[in-house]
Design a protein around this motif. Structure first.
Motif, PDB file in Angstrom:
ATOM      1  N   ILE A   1       0.863  -1.176   0.000  1.00 44.69           N
ATOM      2  CA  ILE A   1       0.000   0.000   0.000  1.00 44.69           C
ATOM      3  C   ILE A   1       0.899   1.226   0.000  1.00 44.69           C
ATOM      4  O   ILE A   1       1.771   1.359   0.857  1.00 44.69           O
ATOM      5  N   VAL A   2       0.681   2.090  -0.968  1.00 44.56           N
ATOM      6  CA  VAL A   2       1.411   3.347  -1.082  1.00 44.56           C
ATOM      7  C   VAL A   2       0.363   4.460  -0.999  1.00 44.56           C
ATOM      8  O   VAL A   2      -0.154   4.909  -2.016  1.00 44.56           O
ATOM      9  N   PRO A   3       0.010   4.875   0.225  1.00 47.00           N
ATOM     10  CA  PRO A   3      -1.135   5.779   0.379  1.00 47.00           C
ATOM     11  C   PRO A   3      -0.960   7.141  -0.280  1.00 47.00           C
ATOM     12  O   PRO A   3      -1.933   7.740  -0.714  1.00 47.00           O
ATOM     13  N   ARG A   4       0.251   7.615  -0.335  1.00 49.29           N
ATOM     14  CA  ARG A   4       0.523   8.896  -0.997  1.00 49.29           C
ATOM     15  C   ARG A   4       1.698   8.650  -1.931  1.00 49.29           C
ATOM     16  O   ARG A   4       2.851   8.734  -1.536  1.00 49.29           O
TER      17      ARG A   4
ATOM     18  N   ILE B   1      -2.680   3.257  -5.248  1.00 51.75           N
ATOM     19  CA  ILE B   1      -2.449   3.086  -3.814  1.00 51.75           C
ATOM     20  C   ILE B   1      -2.074   1.644  -3.483  1.00 51.75           C
ATOM     21  O   ILE B   1      -1.170   1.393  -2.701  1.00 51.75           O
ATOM     22  N   VAL B   2      -2.772   0.670  -4.090  1.00 51.64           N
ATOM     23  CA  VAL B   2      -2.438  -0.742  -3.875  1.00 51.64           C
ATOM     24  C   VAL B   2      -1.734  -1.237  -5.127  1.00 51.64           C
ATOM     25  O   VAL B   2      -2.262  -1.123  -6.233  1.00 51.64           O
ATOM     26  N   GLN B   3      -0.542  -1.782  -4.952  1.00 52.19           N
ATOM     27  CA  GLN B   3       0.289  -2.227  -6.072  1.00 52.19           C
ATOM     28  C   GLN B   3       1.184  -3.367  -5.617  1.00 52.19           C
ATOM     29  O   GLN B   3       1.273  -3.647  -4.423  1.00 52.19           O
ATOM     30  N   THR B   4       1.854  -3.997  -6.568  1.00 51.32           N
ATOM     31  CA  THR B   4       2.803  -5.050  -6.201  1.00 51.32           C
ATOM     32  C   THR B   4       4.218  -4.543  -6.395  1.00 51.32           C
ATOM     33  O   THR B   4       4.480  -3.670  -7.213  1.00 51.32           O
TER      34      THR B   4
END
Length: 125
Positions: A13-16, A97-100
């Protein structure tokens, strides 16, 4: 004991996106010789809120759940794709925001046990 090649990627998760901070929230594992594709996810909402107090927790949960559903027999856009095609689609680079993360490889005699081991090592604190 026969060991087979598997590939895996961490679901994060990369929120920003502009800040580049991330939380590991799952593992996606594919083992072609064993016809195995599975995702295990777990959201640590407290950690996510620490990085972004405005994060859409429910939206992130839905996005993580989509990884699990895409691996199973649930009807959907990937249901007719072979497992390898699903894995490649799920691990394609994204700026969301959600990635691998990057795909890594290893050898295993039991993909399910390996998924649990990786999940404990890379996601759980």
């Amino acid at each position: 004991m026969t060991r087979d090649v598997y590939e895996y990627a961490v679901i994060r998760i990369v929120p920003r996106v502009e800040r580049g901070e991330l939380i590991n929230a799952g593992v996606l594992l594919y083992c072609q010789p064993r016809d195995y594709l599975c995702a295990r996810v777990e959201l640590d909402a407290v950690r996510l809120r620490a990085l972004d107090p405005e994060a859409d927790i429910d939206g992130v949960r839905r996005a993580l759940g989509a990884y699990e559903m895409a691996c199973g027999q649930t009807p959907g856009p990937l249901a007719d794709e072979p497992l390898g095609g699903r894995f490649r689609w799920l691990t394609a680079p994204r700026s969301t925001i959600v990635q691998t993360g990057p795909v890594h490889a290893g050898l295993t005699a039991d993909p399910e046990t390996e998924l649990a081991r990786l999940f404990d090592k890379l996601v759980r604190l």
